[in-house]
Design an enzyme around this catalytic site. Structure first.
Site, mmCIF file in Angstrom:
data_model
loop_
_atom_site.group_PDB
_atom_site.id
_atom_site.type_symbol
_atom_site.label_atom_id
_atom_site.label_comp_id
_atom_site.label_asym_id
_atom_site.label_seq_id
_atom_site.Cartn_x
_atom_site.Cartn_y
_atom_site.Cartn_z
ATOM 1 N N ARG A 264 5.542 -0.070 -5.937
ATOM 2 C CA ARG A 264 5.452 -0.834 -4.694
ATOM 3 C C ARG A 264 4.533 -2.039 -4.820
ATOM 4 O O ARG A 264 4.596 -2.951 -3.996
ATOM 5 C CB ARG A 264 4.931 0.062 -3.563
ATOM 6 N N GLU B 56 18.134 -18.204 -6.035
ATOM 7 C CA GLU B 56 17.765 -16.862 -6.476
ATOM 8 C C GLU B 56 17.285 -16.893 -7.940
ATOM 9 O O GLU B 56 16.310 -16.220 -8.298
ATOM 10 C CB GLU B 56 18.967 -15.925 -6.296
ATOM 11 N N HIS C 221 17.944 -37.931 -4.383
ATOM 12 C CA HIS C 221 17.186 -38.190 -3.155
ATOM 13 C C HIS C 221 15.734 -37.766 -3.308
ATOM 14 O O HIS C 221 15.029 -37.601 -2.313
ATOM 15 C CB HIS C 221 17.847 -37.465 -1.974
ATOM 16 N N LYS D 22 13.560 -15.742 -9.099
ATOM 17 C CA LYS D 22 13.370 -14.717 -10.134
ATOM 18 C C LYS D 22 12.425 -15.245 -11.207
ATOM 19 O O LYS D 22 11.517 -14.548 -11.649
ATOM 20 C CB LYS D 22 14.728 -14.375 -10.723
ATOM 21 N N LYS E 55 6.706 -4.402 -3.903
ATOM 22 C CA LYS E 55 8.138 -4.097 -3.801
ATOM 23 C C LYS E 55 8.568 -3.987 -2.346
ATOM 24 O O LYS E 55 9.638 -4.459 -1.968
ATOM 25 C CB LYS E 55 8.416 -2.777 -4.530
ATOM 26 N N GLU F 15 8.813 -15.528 -9.856
ATOM 27 C CA GLU F 15 8.235 -14.197 -9.576
ATOM 28 C C GLU F 15 7.676 -13.532 -10.822
ATOM 29 O O GLU F 15 6.590 -12.984 -10.799
ATOM 30 C CB GLU F 15 9.344 -13.261 -9.062
ATOM 31 N N ASN G 291 -1.911 2.022 5.558
ATOM 32 C CA ASN G 291 -0.970 0.993 5.129
ATOM 33 C C ASN G 291 -0.618 0.202 6.378
ATOM 34 O O ASN G 291 -0.249 0.781 7.394
ATOM 35 C CB ASN G 291 0.275 1.670 4.530
ATOM 36 N N GLY G 292 -0.748 -1.131 6.296
ATOM 37 C CA GLY G 292 -0.448 -1.967 7.459
ATOM 38 C C GLY G 292 -1.574 -2.952 7.686
ATOM 39 O O GLY G 292 -2.422 -3.156 6.814
ATOM 40 N N CYS H 49 0.822 -1.219 0.000
ATOM 41 C CA CYS H 49 0.000 0.000 0.000
ATOM 42 C C CYS H 49 0.858 1.272 0.000
ATOM 43 O O CYS H 49 1.906 1.327 0.621
ATOM 44 C CB CYS H 49 -0.872 0.041 1.248
ATOM 45 N N TRP I 38 -2.797 -2.766 -1.643
ATOM 46 C CA TRP I 38 -2.382 -4.140 -1.926
ATOM 47 C C TRP I 38 -3.202 -5.001 -0.973
ATOM 48 O O TRP I 38 -3.029 -4.934 0.247
ATOM 49 C CB TRP I 38 -0.883 -4.284 -1.658
HETATM 50 C C1 AGP Z 1 12.869 -10.004 -4.697
HETATM 51 O O1 AGP Z 1 12.878 -10.232 -6.061
HETATM 52 C C2 AGP Z 1 11.585 -10.105 -4.079
HETATM 53 N N1 AGP Z 1 10.649 -9.225 -4.676
HETATM 54 C C3 AGP Z 1 11.467 -10.249 -2.582
HETATM 55 O O2 AGP Z 1 11.814 -11.562 -2.304
HETATM 56 C C4 AGP Z 1 12.306 -9.312 -1.667
HETATM 57 O O3 AGP Z 1 13.647 -9.599 -1.796
HETATM 58 C C5 AGP Z 1 11.824 -9.498 -0.218
HETATM 59 O O4 AGP Z 1 10.497 -9.095 -0.106
HETATM 60 C C6 AGP Z 1 12.682 -8.753 0.777
HETATM 61 O O5 AGP Z 1 12.666 -7.384 0.533
HETATM 62 P P1 AGP Z 1 13.720 -6.420 1.212
HETATM 63 O O6 AGP Z 1 15.058 -6.762 0.648
HETATM 64 O O7 AGP Z 1 13.276 -5.034 0.815
HETATM 65 O O8 AGP Z 1 13.658 -6.646 2.676
#
Ligand code: AGP
Length: 609
Positions: free
Chosen positions: A27, A482, A505, A486, A604, A489, A100-101, A2, A75
């Protein structure tokens, strides 16, 4: 997550609010809304499911004007994304509020307010706050008193901005657990979730502290602390050029940010020409604290967690310091045993991630020697609350999928490794060897970026796939994790990472000609073992995509496609290989036509639990 923008001005603010929302789009959100107090002191509200552009259309068709207003991108957490659940929420046609929260006790408050005669129309946890505010105002309190009486009833996290038609030139804000800044203008003042939202109108900001309340009018800005006392918070000027969100010649922020990595890495490491200078980047208090470190506990989420996993290999192998890494959402609730002399390291691009912040706050005073944050955002909550700070110099990262923030975090963590290694007898020549490797890193990453067309070509094989496996060994295992994160996501392809030795395994059962297997294969001491693991895949019909050092001895053959990676120093390979995997995800997503910069359901800055 948000986003909030609010303004109290001597001019019309609807366009300022909409521009603020556009700047907060990165965001992540699924609905948007805006409330203005018009010249007749009526509330005028537009709310729309979907993009800010939908809200703009509504405003174009039915223009509302006012000098005082609040706006929001939502959001969804409680209640589906819809016009009804979008903020602002109103009460009694008098009060409008954005939030927001998450309000954890919203269910109890709903009951209480329903009994008092309020009709709750949305499924959100937010609407109750608007009614609480209305209820206090109706009892005769001022707007400030009403907000003070309201926030003490809230359990959970909030950043709030509210307007009341009986105080038509005022916006009142409050924060606890979620970020809120005040923007200082001349004849106008503002509130927002972050400074980005207001850079078009001011470069002067006040970072509100936990439990602060703030009251703005066009000509005044007053902050109150949790006790209700007036307090002065410093006004900080944001430097020009630090927060540009211009796409330039790129189609997406993600690819722009991938290509910015050579410069971002160089900036993060700049000036650290010897171990002493490396250490200075952690601040004046660092040497005394680093002298006492016997163990490191890393806590982070998502991509930042993966950076921590890579750092564990460096810290244990190079510095000889024991290291544990845990996701913040687990760490914060777990009963823990810590060894004396443990440094808590939190990693967060945004510096606002709710779980990481809670983990830091939950750490007992006697549990850790002290805390260090690696973050990309100065003045973020984590930066303000940690003992030591390392600011990466990635520049603003807009794409939800983190790219340059991750690789610069890795540089920061390698620098931490160097700082701790010095105290544990790492030879001068080995220290200098690592520094030289870091200086060479931007060039190596540049060479990897030149493989963009080749990666794009490989990516075509993934478009029709629903699943993918990523394999790595040793320090490349978190890089495989990672890579998988990616891909899932932004392309929505289900991807999992395994240490290659684990294949037989279990996951080998998944391998068939419909399961692409990506292997991260630098020329290291585990290469021959990895090759055997990959043979296991090939002999079961799997198609391999091997990101391999030119000198690793791989060749293109049936069901094996090779991406020849530049040869580079082993210590920087995790960073270099990451870049190739970022390109792979980007090209797969591009061809699948997904929203690369704003993937569905993600945000974000994850400021709620
Ligand atoms: C990264 O591609 C992600 N969008 C997500 O995992 C992100 O790294 C995670 O939410 C942590 O965010 P931060 O680094 O701002 O704490």
């Amino acid at each position: 997550m948000c986003g909030i923008v609010a303004a109290a001005a001597r001019r019309e603010v609807s366009e300022i609010l909409l521009e603020g929302l556009r700047r907060l789009e990165y965001r992540g959100y699924d609905s948007a809304g805006m409330a203005l107090i018009d010249e007749k002191h009526n509330l005028k509200i537009h709310k729309r499911k979907g993009k800010v552009s939908e809200l703009e259309n509504a405003q174009r068709q039915h223009p509302y004007h006012g000098n005082t207003g609040i706006a929001h991108t939502r959001w969804a957490t409680h209640g589906e994304p819809s016009g009804l659940n979008a903020h602002p929420h109103i009460s009694g046609q008098r009060v409008a509020l954005v939030h927001n929260g998450i309000i954890e006790n919203h269910a109890a408050l709903r009951v209480e307010l329903s009994e008092a005669g309020y009709e709750i129309t949305s499924a959100t946890d937010t609407e109750v706050i608007a009614h609480l505010l209305h209820s206090s105002l109706s009892a005769g309190g001022s707007l400030l008193q009403a907000m003070q009486q309201t926030v003490v009833k809230l359990e959970g996290a909030y950043a709030l901005a509210a307007i009341d038609i009986a105080n038509p030139d005022t916006v009142i804000g409050a924060r606890k657990g979620s970020p809120l800044v005040a923007g200082v203008g001349i004849g106008e003042n503002f509130l927002a979730s972050d400074t980005m939202a207001l850079r078009q109108v001011t470069d002067r900001f006040i970072y509100l502290e936990e439990e602060d309340l703030v009251c703005i009018t066009p000509d005044s800005l007053q902050v109150y602390n949790a006790d209700g006392s007036k307090v002065q918070r410093p006004v900080e000027r944001i430097k020009e050029g630090l927060e540009t969100a211009d796409l330039g010649s790129f189609d997406h922020y993600m690819i722009k940010e991938i290509f910015e990595q050579p410069a971002a890495l160089e900036a993060t490491f700049a000036g650290a020409t010897n171990a002493q200078k490396v250490e200075e980047r952690f601040g004046l208090a660092a040497p005394a604290l680093f002298d006492r470190v016997k163990k490191v506990q890393i806590v982070a989420c998502g991509t930042s967690f993966h950076a921590g996993l890579v750092a564990r290999y460096w810290l244990e192998e190079i510095a000889g310091v024991s290291c544990e890494v845990e996701v913040a959402s687990e760490f914060r609730y777990r009963k823990r045993v810590q060894y004396e002399g443990t440094l808590l390291v939190v990693i967060s691009q945004s510096g606002e991630t709710a779980d990481t912040l809670a983990a830091l706050r939950n750490a007992n005073a006697d549990e850790f020697l002290g805390s260090l944050v690696v973050s990309n955002v100065d003045n973020s909550s984590l930066v303000r609350e940690c003992d030591l700070v390392f600011l990466t110099r990635a520049g603003i990262e807009i794409g939800v999928a983190s790219t340059k923030a991750f690789t610069t975090q890795l540089v920061a963590l390698l620098m931490l490794t160097l700082a701790l290694s010095r105290r544990r007898g790492l030879s001068e020549s080995r220290q200098q060897d690592i520094i030289t490797a870091l200086q060479y890193l931007p060039r190596c990453v540049q060479q990897t970026l030149e493989l963009n067309d080749a990666v794009q070509h490989l990516s075509e094989a993934f478009i029709s796939k629903r699943h993918a496996l990523f394999l790595g060994r040793g320090i490349q295992y978190p890089i495989a994790m990672e890579g998988a994160l990616k891909l899932k996501e932004i392309s929505y392809i289900h991807a999992e990472a395994y240490p290659a030795g684990e294949l037989k395994h279990g996951p080998l059962a998944l391998v068939d000609d419909d399961m692409p297997v990506v292997a991260v294969a630098p020329n290291d001491e585990l290469l021959e073992k990895l090759k055997s693991n990959l043979e296991e895949v090939r002999s079961r019909g799997g198609e391999l995509f091997v990101f391999a050092d030119k000198e690793a001895g791989f060749a293109n053959e049936s069901r094996v496609r090779i991406l020849p990676m530049p040869h580079c120093h082993e210590v920087i390979r995790p960073i270099v290989y990451t870049v190739a995997l970022q390109l792979l995800s980007y090209h797969v997503a591009l061809q699948k036509g997904t929203d690369v910069d704003k993937p569905r359901n993600l945000a974000k800055s994850v400021t709620v639990e």
